[in-house]
Motif scaffolding. Structure first.
Motif: not given
Lengths: 181, 200
Positions: B133-154, B177-180
């Motif tokens: 959860i901590e990793f996901e919240e950090t990712l969401k805060r730092i880079d919302p686009v990467k967070y979206k990719i993360y959620i859609k992929k995993f 792929t680069e973002n992942l």
């Protein structure tokens, strides 16, 4: 004409929906659901409707269902899905067998068939547990080198295989009984 | 000679096992030829496929082997073709070929050691746990686009094609792929840092 309609609306469509929904809820499938339903419908029609009561086609249906999942979902489809697929097939065969037993005492076949179709979807009351069961089963399947799993991987595989093998025999036995009747 | 004497008890055990299994087959009215047609593919696959699963305790091994082979014989009562297929399937499941991520449709494709598969497994095992959860919240805060990719992929398990269709900022699947890759790198670094902090 009425026979064809009964066959379609109380036979073919509920059974396709049943298989599709079971796989969707168990594996947590979120993509290509309509493609999955169409592929299952075509396979079911060819294996079960065209060649009725031939047990080899029932078993071929298990293999083809696995093939469909593998083609549509590739790496997300694993060997344990063969065991998952055989569960709804066993349940539907068992219900058909019970249907046949009751039919001997009652004359109103469409009502019995409706009850059978309702019973087919009763397990979906517990649909939220299907995916949990699948994830746990998947987790326990591979050997756990840290030894945290409550059951050994080989024991789980042996139990699954024993059930699967007995299932093959039971499905064949029930099919033969239904043909005789 | 020493090696032979060391392995002699296991050879004797294997021979006894085969004899017991053949006897059980005959008890359920299967002919010897039929039994051999069922057992040979089973034994061949177990010997030639990747690492067969075994019990360390010989008693457990004997009991489970008898049970599984007995049910294979029961299934083979349906027909010889079904019997052989069931026997081969059983043998395959009882080797490392039957491991999850190890079974290919057209043959042995080997283990899927891709970094995304490793992350997939980690997320599946640790859903709802604090570290994730901590990793996901950090990712969401730092880079919302990467967070979206993360959620859609995993979490939503979408294909690269669908992800690039649904995220306006990314049109090219190669950028997914680069973002992942960046997400995976951040993920492993985050876990390493957590481990270090826990040790200290």
């Amino acid at each position: 004409m009425s026979d064809i309609l009964i066959s379609l609306f109380l036979g073919f469509i509920p059974e396709i929906s049943y298989f599709t929904l079971f796989l969707i809820f168990t594996k947590g499938i979120k993509e290509k659901r309509i493609k999955l339903a169409i592929c299952i419908a075509v396979t079911y029609f060819l294996c079960i409707n065209v060649r009725q009561y031939e047990y080899l086609y029932y078993f071929a249906f298990i293999g083809l269902m696995f093939g469909i999942l593998k083609l549509l979902y590739k790496k997300e489809t694993q060997i344990i899905d063969v065991f998952i697929i055989s569960i709804p097939i066993f349940y539907i065969t068992l219900l058909s067998f019970l249907n046949l037993l009751i039919k001997e005492d009652y004359s109103n076949y469409p009502i019995i068939l409706c009850m059978n179709r309702i019973l087919l979807f009763v397990p979906f009351i517990f649909r939220k547990m299907f995916n949990k069961f699948y994830i746990t089963y998947k987790r326990w399947w591979n050997r756990d080198r840290e030894g945290k799993n409550p059951i050994k991987s080989i024991t789980l595989r042996n139990i699954s295989l024993i059930f699967f093998n007995i299932l093959i025999f039971i499905i064949n036995f029930l099919c033969l009984y239904m043909i005789e009747k | 000679m020493k090696k032979f004497l060391y392995l002699l008890p296991s050879y004797i055990f294997n021979i006894l096992e085969i004899l017991i299994v053949v006897k059980i087959g005959m008890m359920i009215d299967l002919s010897l030829t039929y039994i051999l047609i069922i057992l040979i593919p089973f034994a061949t696959i177990r010997l030639t496929a990747k690492k067969a699963c075994h019990y360390k305790d010989w008693r457990k091994c004997l009991v489970w082997t008898i049970l599984v082979i007995f049910t294979i014989f029961v299934a083979s009562k349906v027909g010889i073709v079904v019997g052989v297929l069931v026997s081969m399937f059983n043998a395959l499941v009882l080797t490392e070929r039957g491991d999850i991520r190890d079974f290919g449709l057209l043959g042995w494709k080997g283990k899927d050691n891709s970094k995304y598969a490793v992350m997939d497994e980690y997320i599946e095992r640790n859903k709802g746990k604090d570290t994730l959860i901590e990793f996901e919240e950090t990712l969401k805060r730092i880079d919302p686009v990467k967070y979206k990719i993360y959620i859609k992929k995993f979490y939503e398990k979408k294909s690269f094609e669908k992800i690039s269709d649904e995220i306006e900022e990314i049109k090219d699947q190669r950028r997914i792929t680069e973002n992942l890759d960046i997400i995976y790198f951040s993920f492993t670094m985050f876990l390493e840092m957590k481990k270090e902090l826990a040790i200290n």
